[in-house]
Enzyme design. Structure first.
Site, PDB file in Angstrom:
ATOM      1  N   ASP A 162       5.355   5.069   2.269  1.00  0.00           N
ATOM      2  CA  ASP A 162       5.660   6.207   3.157  1.00  0.00           C
ATOM      3  C   ASP A 162       6.511   5.739   4.334  1.00  0.00           C
ATOM      4  O   ASP A 162       7.474   6.383   4.742  1.00  0.00           O
ATOM      5  CB  ASP A 162       4.365   6.835   3.693  1.00  0.00           C
ATOM      6  CG  ASP A 162       3.553   7.476   2.570  1.00  0.00           C
ATOM      7  OD1 ASP A 162       4.136   7.704   1.488  1.00  0.00           O
ATOM      8  OD2 ASP A 162       2.356   7.732   2.770  1.00  0.00           O
ATOM      9  N   SER A 178       0.834  -1.201   0.000  1.00  0.00           N
ATOM     10  CA  SER A 178       0.000   0.000   0.000  1.00  0.00           C
ATOM     11  C   SER A 178       0.867   1.249   0.000  1.00  0.00           C
ATOM     12  O   SER A 178       2.079   1.193   0.217  1.00  0.00           O
ATOM     13  CB  SER A 178      -0.890   0.001   1.235  1.00  0.00           C
ATOM     14  OG  SER A 178      -0.097   0.266   2.381  1.00  0.00           O
ATOM     15  N   LYS A 179       0.208   2.372  -0.205  1.00  0.00           N
ATOM     16  CA  LYS A 179       0.913   3.647  -0.196  1.00  0.00           C
ATOM     17  C   LYS A 179       1.565   3.866   1.177  1.00  0.00           C
ATOM     18  O   LYS A 179       2.652   4.416   1.280  1.00  0.00           O
ATOM     19  CB  LYS A 179      -0.079   4.762  -0.509  1.00  0.00           C
ATOM     20  CG  LYS A 179       0.528   6.131  -0.417  1.00  0.00           C
ATOM     21  CD  LYS A 179      -0.402   7.178  -0.948  1.00  0.00           C
ATOM     22  CE  LYS A 179      -0.311   8.492  -0.186  1.00  0.00           C
ATOM     23  NZ  LYS A 179       0.993   8.862   0.319  1.00  0.00           N
ATOM     24  N   ARG A 180       0.866   3.397   2.208  1.00  0.00           N
ATOM     25  CA  ARG A 180       1.412   3.563   3.568  1.00  0.00           C
ATOM     26  C   ARG A 180       2.754   2.839   3.734  1.00  0.00           C
ATOM     27  O   ARG A 180       3.644   3.315   4.421  1.00  0.00           O
ATOM     28  CB  ARG A 180       0.403   3.079   4.612  1.00  0.00           C
ATOM     29  CG  ARG A 180       0.040   4.212   5.574  1.00  0.00           C
ATOM     30  CD  ARG A 180      -1.089   3.832   6.501  1.00  0.00           C
ATOM     31  NE  ARG A 180      -2.286   3.454   5.758  1.00  0.00           N
ATOM     32  CZ  ARG A 180      -3.041   2.401   6.060  1.00  0.00           C
ATOM     33  NH1 ARG A 180      -2.705   1.609   7.066  1.00  0.00           N
ATOM     34  NH2 ARG A 180      -4.127   2.123   5.373  1.00  0.00           N
TER      35      ARG A 180
END
Ligand code: GLU
Length: 509
Positions: free
Chosen positions: A271, A266-268
Protein backbone atom coordinates in the site's frame (compact mmCIF):
# COMPACT_ATOMS: atom_id res chain seq x y z
CA UNK A 1 12.90 -40.32 2.82
CA UNK A 2 14.25 -42.09 -0.20
CA UNK A 3 13.25 -44.63 -2.80
CA UNK A 4 9.67 -43.46 -2.85
CA UNK A 5 7.69 -41.37 -5.26
CA UNK A 6 8.19 -37.68 -4.52
CA UNK A 7 5.04 -36.18 -3.03
CA UNK A 8 4.83 -32.58 -1.86
CA UNK A 9 1.99 -30.41 -0.75
CA UNK A 10 0.99 -26.78 -0.52
CA UNK A 11 -1.11 -26.47 2.59
CA UNK A 12 -2.62 -23.00 2.93
CA UNK A 13 -5.10 -22.03 5.61
CA UNK A 14 -8.10 -20.19 4.14
CA UNK A 15 -7.70 -17.22 6.46
CA UNK A 16 -7.55 -14.56 3.77
CA UNK A 17 -6.00 -13.89 0.37
CA UNK A 18 -2.82 -15.67 -0.59
CA UNK A 19 0.25 -13.49 -0.10
CA UNK A 20 2.85 -13.61 -2.89
CA UNK A 21 5.15 -15.38 -0.42
CA UNK A 22 2.55 -18.15 -0.33
CA UNK A 23 2.44 -18.27 -4.12
CA UNK A 24 6.21 -18.69 -4.14
CA UNK A 25 5.95 -21.58 -1.64
CA UNK A 26 3.35 -23.23 -3.89
CA UNK A 27 5.55 -22.62 -6.93
CA UNK A 28 8.68 -24.15 -5.39
CA UNK A 29 6.66 -27.21 -4.31
CA UNK A 30 5.23 -27.49 -7.81
CA UNK A 31 8.62 -27.12 -9.50
CA UNK A 32 10.21 -29.63 -7.18
CA UNK A 33 7.43 -32.17 -7.79
CA UNK A 34 7.48 -31.75 -11.57
CA UNK A 35 11.26 -31.80 -11.78
CA UNK A 36 11.30 -35.11 -9.94
CA UNK A 37 8.33 -36.66 -11.68
CA UNK A 38 6.33 -36.53 -8.46
CA UNK A 39 2.95 -35.33 -7.22
CA UNK A 40 1.93 -31.88 -6.10
CA UNK A 41 -0.99 -31.76 -3.67
CA UNK A 42 -3.18 -28.91 -2.56
CA UNK A 43 -4.43 -29.38 1.00
CA UNK A 44 -6.69 -26.86 2.67
CA UNK A 45 -5.85 -26.52 6.36
CA UNK A 46 -9.08 -25.19 7.76
CA UNK A 47 -9.12 -26.60 11.28
CA UNK A 48 -9.12 -23.20 12.95
CA UNK A 49 -12.77 -22.26 12.54
CA UNK A 50 -12.26 -18.89 14.24
CA UNK A 51 -9.95 -17.74 11.46
CA UNK A 52 -12.02 -19.02 8.56
CA UNK A 53 -12.63 -16.36 5.89
CA UNK A 54 -15.41 -16.66 3.37
CA UNK A 55 -14.14 -16.96 -0.20
CA UNK A 56 -10.49 -17.47 0.75
CA UNK A 57 -10.30 -21.08 -0.45
CA UNK A 58 -11.80 -20.20 -3.81
CA UNK A 59 -9.42 -17.26 -4.06
CA UNK A 60 -6.42 -19.49 -3.36
CA UNK A 61 -7.48 -21.99 -6.02
CA UNK A 62 -8.20 -19.32 -8.62
CA UNK A 63 -4.87 -17.64 -7.95
CA UNK A 64 -2.91 -20.85 -8.35
CA UNK A 65 -4.78 -21.60 -11.56
CA UNK A 66 -4.05 -18.14 -12.93
CA UNK A 67 -0.36 -18.73 -12.17
CA UNK A 68 -0.38 -22.09 -13.95
CA UNK A 69 0.47 -23.93 -10.73
CA UNK A 70 -1.75 -26.95 -11.23
CA UNK A 71 -2.19 -29.56 -8.54
CA UNK A 72 -2.40 -33.30 -9.12
CA UNK A 73 -4.52 -33.89 -6.04
CA UNK A 74 -6.70 -31.48 -4.13
CA UNK A 75 -10.23 -30.69 -2.91
CA UNK A 76 -11.51 -30.87 -6.49
CA UNK A 77 -9.25 -33.77 -7.49
CA UNK A 78 -9.86 -36.48 -4.99
CA UNK A 79 -7.89 -39.73 -4.88
CA UNK A 80 -7.58 -42.43 -2.27
CA UNK A 81 -5.50 -40.00 -0.20
CA UNK A 82 -8.40 -37.54 0.16
CA UNK A 83 -10.33 -35.67 1.31
CA UNK A 84 -8.00 -32.70 1.01
CA UNK A 85 -9.87 -30.30 3.26
CA UNK A 86 -8.96 -30.90 6.88
CA UNK A 87 -12.45 -30.02 8.08
CA UNK A 88 -13.63 -33.03 6.06
CA UNK A 89 -11.03 -35.24 7.75
CA UNK A 90 -12.09 -34.14 11.24
CA UNK A 91 -13.07 -37.64 12.44
CA UNK A 92 -9.63 -39.05 11.67
CA UNK A 93 -7.57 -36.98 14.03
CA UNK A 94 -9.01 -37.94 17.42
CA UNK A 95 -7.63 -41.45 17.19
CA UNK A 96 -4.12 -40.11 16.70
CA UNK A 97 -4.45 -37.80 19.69
CA UNK A 98 -5.64 -40.78 21.75
CA UNK A 99 -2.69 -42.82 20.47
CA UNK A 100 -0.35 -40.20 21.90
CA UNK A 101 -2.28 -40.14 25.19
CA UNK A 102 -1.99 -43.91 25.44
CA UNK A 103 1.74 -43.92 24.73
CA UNK A 104 2.33 -41.20 27.34
CA UNK A 105 3.38 -38.62 24.77
CA UNK A 106 0.37 -36.39 25.38
CA UNK A 107 -1.89 -35.44 28.26
CA UNK A 108 -5.23 -33.82 28.99
CA UNK A 109 -5.15 -30.26 30.30
CA UNK A 110 -8.21 -28.63 31.87
CA UNK A 111 -6.84 -25.17 32.66
CA UNK A 112 -9.24 -22.31 32.05
CA UNK A 113 -8.08 -19.23 30.19
CA UNK A 114 -8.00 -17.35 33.52
CA UNK A 115 -5.73 -20.01 34.98
CA UNK A 116 -3.47 -19.82 31.95
CA UNK A 117 -3.28 -16.04 32.28
CA UNK A 118 -2.43 -16.35 35.92
CA UNK A 119 0.32 -18.85 35.11
CA UNK A 120 1.81 -16.51 32.55
CA UNK A 121 1.75 -13.58 34.94
CA UNK A 122 3.37 -15.59 37.68
CA UNK A 123 6.12 -16.84 35.37
CA UNK A 124 6.74 -13.32 34.13
CA UNK A 125 6.90 -11.98 37.68
CA UNK A 126 9.44 -14.71 38.50
CA UNK A 127 11.42 -13.58 35.47
CA UNK A 128 11.21 -17.05 33.95
CA UNK A 129 13.11 -17.10 30.68
CA UNK A 130 10.27 -18.62 28.70
CA UNK A 131 6.92 -18.00 30.33
CA UNK A 132 5.11 -20.90 28.68
CA UNK A 133 3.25 -24.14 29.35
CA UNK A 134 6.21 -26.51 29.31
CA UNK A 135 8.06 -29.29 31.08
CA UNK A 136 8.49 -27.05 34.13
CA UNK A 137 5.22 -25.20 34.45
CA UNK A 138 3.00 -28.17 33.57
CA UNK A 139 3.83 -29.60 36.98
CA UNK A 140 1.84 -26.76 38.58
CA UNK A 141 -1.18 -26.90 36.27
CA UNK A 142 -4.50 -28.72 36.07
CA UNK A 143 -3.74 -31.67 33.82
CA UNK A 144 -3.67 -35.43 33.72
CA UNK A 145 -0.04 -35.37 34.87
CA UNK A 146 -0.91 -33.64 38.12
CA UNK A 147 -4.44 -34.96 38.73
CA UNK A 148 -5.33 -38.49 39.72
CA UNK A 149 -6.93 -40.70 37.10
CA UNK A 150 -10.27 -40.63 38.91
CA UNK A 151 -10.19 -36.82 38.94
CA UNK A 152 -9.43 -36.82 35.21
CA UNK A 153 -12.28 -39.25 34.52
CA UNK A 154 -14.63 -37.12 36.53
CA UNK A 155 -13.72 -33.98 34.63
CA UNK A 156 -14.07 -35.75 31.29
CA UNK A 157 -17.39 -37.33 32.28
CA UNK A 158 -18.79 -33.98 33.33
CA UNK A 159 -17.85 -32.55 29.91
CA UNK A 160 -15.31 -30.09 31.28
CA UNK A 161 -13.60 -28.39 28.33
CA UNK A 162 -10.13 -29.76 27.81
CA UNK A 163 -7.25 -29.75 25.41
CA UNK A 164 -4.74 -32.47 24.64
CA UNK A 165 -1.18 -31.22 24.89
CA UNK A 166 2.00 -32.76 23.59
CA UNK A 167 4.28 -33.82 26.43
CA UNK A 168 7.57 -32.38 25.28
CA UNK A 169 10.36 -34.41 26.89
CA UNK A 170 12.82 -32.70 29.20
CA UNK A 171 16.37 -32.00 28.13
CA UNK A 172 16.33 -34.00 24.92
CA UNK A 173 18.30 -32.87 21.88
CA UNK A 174 16.04 -32.78 18.85
CA UNK A 175 18.03 -32.96 15.63
CA UNK A 176 17.10 -32.93 11.98
CA UNK A 177 18.47 -31.83 8.63
CA UNK A 178 16.84 -29.02 6.76
CA UNK A 179 17.59 -29.11 3.02
CA UNK A 180 18.15 -25.35 3.00
CA UNK A 181 19.32 -24.54 6.50
CA UNK A 182 21.44 -27.60 7.19
CA UNK A 183 21.63 -29.44 10.47
CA UNK A 184 19.30 -28.15 13.19
CA UNK A 185 19.64 -28.93 16.88
CA UNK A 186 17.22 -27.81 19.58
CA UNK A 187 17.00 -28.67 23.26
CA UNK A 188 13.45 -29.85 23.94
CA UNK A 189 13.36 -28.04 27.30
CA UNK A 190 13.12 -24.74 25.43
CA UNK A 191 9.90 -25.81 23.70
CA UNK A 192 6.38 -25.59 25.02
CA UNK A 193 3.72 -28.27 25.27
CA UNK A 194 1.67 -27.39 22.23
CA UNK A 195 -2.04 -28.04 22.11
CA UNK A 196 -2.77 -30.86 19.65
CA UNK A 197 -6.48 -31.33 20.05
CA UNK A 198 -9.42 -29.44 21.51
CA UNK A 199 -12.61 -30.66 23.12
CA UNK A 200 -14.61 -29.16 20.24
CA UNK A 201 -13.31 -32.20 18.34
CA UNK A 202 -10.89 -30.25 16.20
CA UNK A 203 -7.18 -30.92 15.94
CA UNK A 204 -4.80 -27.97 15.90
CA UNK A 205 -2.51 -27.22 12.97
CA UNK A 206 0.39 -29.25 14.38
CA UNK A 207 -1.45 -32.53 14.80
CA UNK A 208 -3.49 -32.31 11.61
CA UNK A 209 -0.47 -31.23 9.57
CA UNK A 210 1.76 -34.08 10.70
CA UNK A 211 -0.95 -36.74 10.55
CA UNK A 212 -1.95 -35.66 7.06
CA UNK A 213 1.61 -35.47 5.80
CA UNK A 214 2.04 -39.02 7.05
CA UNK A 215 -1.24 -40.34 5.66
CA UNK A 216 -0.76 -38.58 2.34
CA UNK A 217 2.78 -39.99 2.10
CA UNK A 218 4.41 -36.61 1.79
CA UNK A 219 8.13 -36.98 1.16
CA UNK A 220 9.23 -33.33 1.34
CA UNK A 221 7.80 -30.49 3.39
CA UNK A 222 8.71 -27.29 1.60
CA UNK A 223 7.29 -24.26 3.39
CA UNK A 224 8.00 -20.76 4.64
CA UNK A 225 10.63 -19.95 7.22
CA UNK A 226 7.94 -18.93 9.71
CA UNK A 227 7.29 -22.65 10.26
CA UNK A 228 10.88 -23.48 11.19
CA UNK A 229 10.20 -23.06 14.95
CA UNK A 230 7.41 -25.68 14.63
CA UNK A 231 9.62 -28.23 12.90
CA UNK A 232 11.22 -29.66 16.10
CA UNK A 233 7.73 -30.40 17.46
CA UNK A 234 6.82 -32.05 14.18
CA UNK A 235 9.97 -34.17 14.33
CA UNK A 236 9.00 -35.17 17.88
CA UNK A 237 5.51 -36.08 16.72
CA UNK A 238 6.95 -38.40 14.06
CA UNK A 239 9.10 -40.00 16.76
CA UNK A 240 6.20 -40.34 19.18
CA UNK A 241 3.97 -41.96 16.58
CA UNK A 242 6.79 -44.33 15.61
CA UNK A 243 6.83 -42.95 12.08
CA UNK A 244 10.46 -41.80 11.89
CA UNK A 245 11.16 -43.90 8.82
CA UNK A 246 8.32 -42.06 7.08
CA UNK A 247 9.40 -38.61 8.19
CA UNK A 248 9.56 -36.17 5.25
CA UNK A 249 12.60 -34.07 4.51
CA UNK A 250 12.17 -30.46 5.53
CA UNK A 251 13.05 -27.37 3.51
CA UNK A 252 12.25 -23.97 5.02
CA UNK A 253 12.21 -21.21 2.44
CA UNK A 254 13.71 -17.76 3.06
CA UNK A 255 11.36 -14.86 3.68
CA UNK A 256 10.34 -12.28 1.10
CA UNK A 257 11.60 -8.99 2.51
CA UNK A 258 10.46 -5.38 2.21
CA UNK A 259 11.91 -3.45 -0.77
CA UNK A 260 13.31 -0.90 1.67
CA UNK A 261 14.68 -1.73 5.08
CA UNK A 262 14.37 -5.06 6.81
CA UNK A 263 11.53 -7.31 7.76
CA UNK A 264 8.93 -9.44 6.11
CA UNK A 265 7.12 -8.03 3.10
CA UNK A 266 3.64 -7.04 4.21
CA UNK A 267 0.46 -5.75 2.66
CA UNK A 268 1.25 -2.39 4.24
CA UNK A 269 4.50 -2.19 2.23
CA UNK A 270 2.49 -2.73 -0.92
CA UNK A 271 0.00 0.00 0.00
CA UNK A 272 2.80 2.35 1.01
CA UNK A 273 4.95 1.83 -2.10
CA UNK A 274 2.16 1.17 -4.58
CA UNK A 275 2.50 -2.45 -5.66
CA UNK A 276 0.27 -5.49 -5.09
CA UNK A 277 1.22 -8.20 -2.61
CA UNK A 278 -1.55 -10.53 -3.76
CA UNK A 279 -1.72 -12.47 -7.05
CA UNK A 280 -5.29 -11.38 -7.72
CA UNK A 281 -7.63 -8.66 -6.53
CA UNK A 282 -9.15 -9.47 -3.15
CA UNK A 283 -12.24 -7.96 -1.58
CA UNK A 284 -12.44 -8.48 2.14
CA UNK A 285 -15.86 -10.05 2.77
CA UNK A 286 -16.31 -8.21 6.07
CA UNK A 287 -14.86 -4.75 5.58
CA UNK A 288 -15.31 -4.60 1.81
CA UNK A 289 -11.74 -3.33 1.57
CA UNK A 290 -10.26 -4.04 -1.86
CA UNK A 291 -6.61 -5.05 -2.30
CA UNK A 292 -5.05 -4.93 -5.72
CA UNK A 293 -3.66 -7.98 -7.50
CA UNK A 294 -0.95 -8.69 -10.05
CA UNK A 295 -3.50 -10.03 -12.49
CA UNK A 296 -5.65 -6.90 -12.51
CA UNK A 297 -2.56 -4.67 -12.53
CA UNK A 298 -1.73 -6.04 -15.96
CA UNK A 299 0.93 -8.62 -15.19
CA UNK A 300 1.23 -11.68 -17.39
CA UNK A 301 1.08 -14.80 -15.23
CA UNK A 302 4.29 -16.18 -16.76
CA UNK A 303 6.14 -12.93 -15.99
CA UNK A 304 4.82 -12.92 -12.43
CA UNK A 305 5.90 -16.54 -11.93
CA UNK A 306 9.31 -15.92 -13.47
CA UNK A 307 9.86 -13.00 -11.10
CA UNK A 308 8.75 -15.01 -8.05
CA UNK A 309 10.89 -18.01 -8.99
CA UNK A 310 14.01 -15.86 -8.76
CA UNK A 311 13.05 -14.46 -5.37
CA UNK A 312 15.05 -16.88 -3.27
CA UNK A 313 16.29 -19.31 -5.90
CA UNK A 314 19.13 -18.76 -8.36
CA UNK A 315 19.88 -20.83 -11.43
CA UNK A 316 23.64 -20.41 -11.00
CA UNK A 317 23.86 -18.58 -14.35
CA UNK A 318 23.08 -15.09 -15.60
CA UNK A 319 19.85 -16.24 -17.22
CA UNK A 320 16.81 -14.35 -15.95
CA UNK A 321 14.00 -15.25 -18.30
CA UNK A 322 12.54 -18.70 -17.71
CA UNK A 323 9.36 -20.30 -18.95
CA UNK A 324 7.56 -22.62 -16.56
CA UNK A 325 9.02 -25.62 -18.38
CA UNK A 326 12.52 -24.21 -18.09
CA UNK A 327 11.96 -23.55 -14.39
CA UNK A 328 10.86 -27.15 -13.92
CA UNK A 329 14.05 -28.31 -15.66
CA UNK A 330 16.38 -26.03 -13.77
CA UNK A 331 14.90 -25.98 -10.29
CA UNK A 332 16.73 -27.51 -7.36
CA UNK A 333 16.34 -27.03 -3.61
CA UNK A 334 20.15 -26.82 -3.32
CA UNK A 335 20.00 -23.49 -5.13
CA UNK A 336 17.47 -21.94 -2.79
CA UNK A 337 19.19 -19.24 -0.76
CA UNK A 338 19.30 -19.21 3.01
CA UNK A 339 18.91 -15.46 3.36
CA UNK A 340 15.74 -13.50 2.72
CA UNK A 341 14.99 -12.09 -0.72
CA UNK A 342 14.33 -8.38 -1.00
CA UNK A 343 11.25 -7.74 -3.09
CA UNK A 344 11.87 -5.28 -5.93
CA UNK A 345 8.68 -3.83 -7.47
CA UNK A 346 10.67 -2.24 -10.33
CA UNK A 347 12.16 -5.59 -11.23
CA UNK A 348 8.65 -7.05 -11.30
CA UNK A 349 7.72 -4.44 -13.93
CA UNK A 350 10.92 -5.20 -15.83
CA UNK A 351 9.90 -8.85 -16.08
CA UNK A 352 6.52 -7.88 -17.46
CA UNK A 353 8.20 -5.60 -19.99
CA UNK A 354 10.44 -8.45 -21.15
CA UNK A 355 7.49 -10.79 -21.52
CA UNK A 356 5.55 -8.15 -23.39
CA UNK A 357 8.44 -7.69 -25.81
CA UNK A 358 8.65 -11.43 -26.33
CA UNK A 359 4.99 -11.82 -27.19
CA UNK A 360 4.06 -11.34 -30.80
CA UNK A 361 2.26 -8.17 -31.86
CA UNK A 362 -0.96 -10.03 -32.75
CA UNK A 363 -1.28 -11.33 -29.22
CA UNK A 364 -0.67 -7.90 -27.69
CA UNK A 365 -3.01 -6.27 -30.22
CA UNK A 366 -5.79 -8.67 -29.30
CA UNK A 367 -5.39 -7.85 -25.63
CA UNK A 368 -5.21 -4.14 -26.35
CA UNK A 369 -8.29 -4.36 -28.58
CA UNK A 370 -10.50 -4.69 -25.50
CA UNK A 371 -9.18 -1.45 -24.07
CA UNK A 372 -9.64 0.35 -27.40
CA UNK A 373 -13.19 -0.95 -27.63
CA UNK A 374 -13.93 0.21 -24.09
CA UNK A 375 -12.74 3.67 -25.10
CA UNK A 376 -15.34 3.56 -27.85
CA UNK A 377 -13.20 2.98 -30.95
CA UNK A 378 -13.58 0.39 -33.62
CA UNK A 379 -10.36 -0.55 -35.37
CA UNK A 380 -9.16 -3.58 -37.25
CA UNK A 381 -6.70 -5.95 -35.63
CA UNK A 382 -4.30 -5.38 -38.54
CA UNK A 383 -4.18 -1.68 -37.80
CA UNK A 384 -3.78 -2.34 -34.10
CA UNK A 385 -0.88 -4.69 -34.81
CA UNK A 386 0.80 -1.87 -36.68
CA UNK A 387 0.25 0.61 -33.84
CA UNK A 388 1.42 -1.86 -31.20
CA UNK A 389 4.64 -2.46 -33.15
CA UNK A 390 5.43 1.26 -33.00
CA UNK A 391 5.41 1.63 -29.21
CA UNK A 392 5.68 -1.83 -27.72
CA UNK A 393 9.17 -1.24 -26.40
CA UNK A 394 8.02 1.81 -24.44
CA UNK A 395 5.57 0.11 -22.09
CA UNK A 396 5.56 -2.43 -19.27
CA UNK A 397 1.87 -3.27 -19.49
CA UNK A 398 -0.74 -3.63 -22.22
CA UNK A 399 -2.92 -0.96 -20.61
CA UNK A 400 -0.06 1.54 -20.87
CA UNK A 401 -0.35 1.31 -24.66
CA UNK A 402 -3.36 3.60 -24.58
CA UNK A 403 -1.32 6.45 -23.19
CA UNK A 404 1.22 5.98 -25.96
CA UNK A 405 -1.29 5.57 -28.77
CA UNK A 406 -4.38 7.61 -27.86
CA UNK A 407 -3.44 10.45 -30.26
CA UNK A 408 -3.96 8.07 -33.17
CA UNK A 409 -7.62 7.86 -32.18
CA UNK A 410 -8.21 11.32 -30.79
CA UNK A 411 -6.61 14.29 -32.60
CA UNK A 412 -4.88 16.68 -30.18
CA UNK A 413 -7.38 19.00 -28.55
CA UNK A 414 -4.73 21.07 -26.83
CA UNK A 415 -1.00 21.43 -27.32
CA UNK A 416 1.59 21.00 -24.63
CA UNK A 417 2.34 24.52 -23.51
CA UNK A 418 5.96 23.98 -22.60
CA UNK A 419 6.83 22.31 -25.89
CA UNK A 420 5.04 24.94 -27.94
CA UNK A 421 6.73 27.74 -26.01
CA UNK A 422 10.18 26.25 -26.51
CA UNK A 423 9.92 24.84 -30.03
CA UNK A 424 7.23 26.67 -31.97
CA UNK A 425 9.14 29.49 -33.68
CA UNK A 426 7.81 32.61 -35.33
CA UNK A 427 7.88 31.12 -38.83
CA UNK A 428 6.77 27.59 -37.85
CA UNK A 429 3.19 28.23 -38.95
CA UNK A 430 4.35 29.46 -42.35
CA UNK A 431 6.66 26.49 -42.87
CA UNK A 432 4.00 24.01 -41.81
CA UNK A 433 1.42 25.52 -44.11
CA UNK A 434 3.83 25.12 -47.02
CA UNK A 435 4.45 21.54 -45.91
CA UNK A 436 0.78 20.72 -46.47
CA UNK A 437 1.20 21.42 -50.21
CA UNK A 438 4.43 19.47 -50.31
CA UNK A 439 2.82 16.47 -48.67
CA UNK A 440 -0.20 16.76 -50.94
CA UNK A 441 2.04 16.13 -53.90
CA UNK A 442 2.82 12.60 -52.66
CA UNK A 443 0.72 10.00 -54.39
CA UNK A 444 1.87 7.00 -52.36
CA UNK A 445 1.78 8.31 -48.78
CA UNK A 446 4.39 5.91 -47.37
CA UNK A 447 7.10 6.37 -44.76
CA UNK A 448 9.78 6.37 -47.48
CA UNK A 449 8.00 8.92 -49.68
CA UNK A 450 7.20 11.22 -46.77
CA UNK A 451 10.82 11.06 -45.69
CA UNK A 452 12.14 11.78 -49.16
CA UNK A 453 9.80 14.68 -49.87
CA UNK A 454 10.31 16.32 -46.51
CA UNK A 455 14.09 16.13 -46.86
CA UNK A 456 14.02 17.70 -50.30
CA UNK A 457 11.74 20.43 -49.03
CA UNK A 458 13.99 21.22 -46.06
CA UNK A 459 17.09 21.25 -48.21
CA UNK A 460 15.62 23.50 -50.89
CA UNK A 461 14.31 25.99 -48.39
CA UNK A 462 17.13 25.65 -45.87
CA UNK A 463 14.80 24.79 -43.05
CA UNK A 464 16.47 23.27 -40.00
CA UNK A 465 15.27 19.67 -39.66
CA UNK A 466 14.61 20.08 -35.94
CA UNK A 467 12.23 22.94 -36.47
CA UNK A 468 10.03 21.28 -39.08
CA UNK A 469 9.98 17.91 -37.38
CA UNK A 470 9.00 19.22 -33.97
CA UNK A 471 6.33 21.41 -35.54
CA UNK A 472 4.89 18.39 -37.29
CA UNK A 473 5.13 16.31 -34.15
CA UNK A 474 3.28 18.91 -32.10
CA UNK A 475 0.62 18.99 -34.81
CA UNK A 476 0.19 15.21 -34.93
CA UNK A 477 0.60 14.31 -31.25
CA UNK A 478 -0.02 17.52 -29.32
CA UNK A 479 3.29 17.21 -27.51
CA UNK A 480 6.94 16.31 -28.06
CA UNK A 481 6.64 12.55 -27.53
CA UNK A 482 5.62 9.57 -29.62
CA UNK A 483 7.06 7.03 -32.04
CA UNK A 484 8.70 7.78 -35.39
CA UNK A 485 7.03 10.83 -36.95
CA UNK A 486 6.93 9.48 -40.52
CA UNK A 487 5.32 6.30 -39.24
CA UNK A 488 2.67 8.39 -37.48
CA UNK A 489 1.99 10.42 -40.60
CA UNK A 490 1.88 7.42 -42.91
CA UNK A 491 -0.59 5.73 -40.60
CA UNK A 492 -2.83 8.78 -40.25
CA UNK A 493 -2.92 9.40 -44.02
CA UNK A 494 -2.60 12.52 -46.12
CA UNK A 495 -5.96 14.09 -45.29
CA UNK A 496 -5.77 13.65 -41.55
CA UNK A 497 -2.19 14.93 -41.53
CA UNK A 498 -3.26 18.06 -43.37
CA UNK A 499 -6.18 18.58 -40.99
CA UNK A 500 -3.95 18.24 -37.96
CA UNK A 501 -1.40 20.70 -39.35
CA UNK A 502 -4.11 23.24 -40.14
CA UNK A 503 -5.56 22.95 -36.68
CA UNK A 504 -2.18 23.30 -34.95
CA UNK A 505 -1.36 26.33 -37.08
CA UNK A 506 -4.67 28.00 -36.34
CA UNK A 507 -4.30 27.48 -32.60
CA UNK A 508 -0.57 28.04 -32.07
CA UNK A 509 -0.27 30.80 -34.66
N1 GLU B 1 -1.41 -24.27 7.10
C1 GLU B 1 -0.06 -23.81 7.17
C2 GLU B 1 -0.03 -22.43 6.50
O1 GLU B 1 -1.03 -21.81 6.47
C3 GLU B 1 0.84 -24.79 6.49
C4 GLU B 1 2.25 -24.78 6.96
C5 GLU B 1 2.96 -26.00 6.42
O2 GLU B 1 3.17 -26.05 5.21
O3 GLU B 1 3.24 -26.89 7.21
O4 GLU B 1 0.95 -21.95 6.00
Amino acid sequence: MSNSRIRVRFAPSPTGPLHIGGVRTALYNYLFAKKNGGDFLLRIEDTDQTRFVEGAEEYIMNSLKWCGINWDEGPDKNTSFGPYRQSERKEMYKKYAVQLLDSGNAYYAFDTSEELDEMRKKLEADKTKQPQYDCHSRKEMKNSLTLSSSEVDELLNSNTPYVIRFKMPEDFIIEFDDLIRGHIKVNSSTLDDKVLFKSDGMPTYHLANVVDDYLMQITHVIRGEEWLPSAPLHVMLYKSFGWTDKMPDFAHLPLLLKPDGNGKLSKRDGDRLGFPVFPMKWTDPKSGEVSSGYKESGYFPDAFINMLALMGWNPGTEQEIFSMDELVNEFSIERVNKSGAKFDPEKAKWFNHKYLLNKNNEEIANLFANIVKEKGFDISINNLVKLVSLVKDRVNFVHELWDQLSFFFIPPQTYDEKTVKGKWKENTAEILTKTIDVLNSISNFSVQEIDKVLHEFMEQNQIPAGQLMIGLRISMVGEGKGPDLKEIMAYLGKEEVAKRIQRAVSING
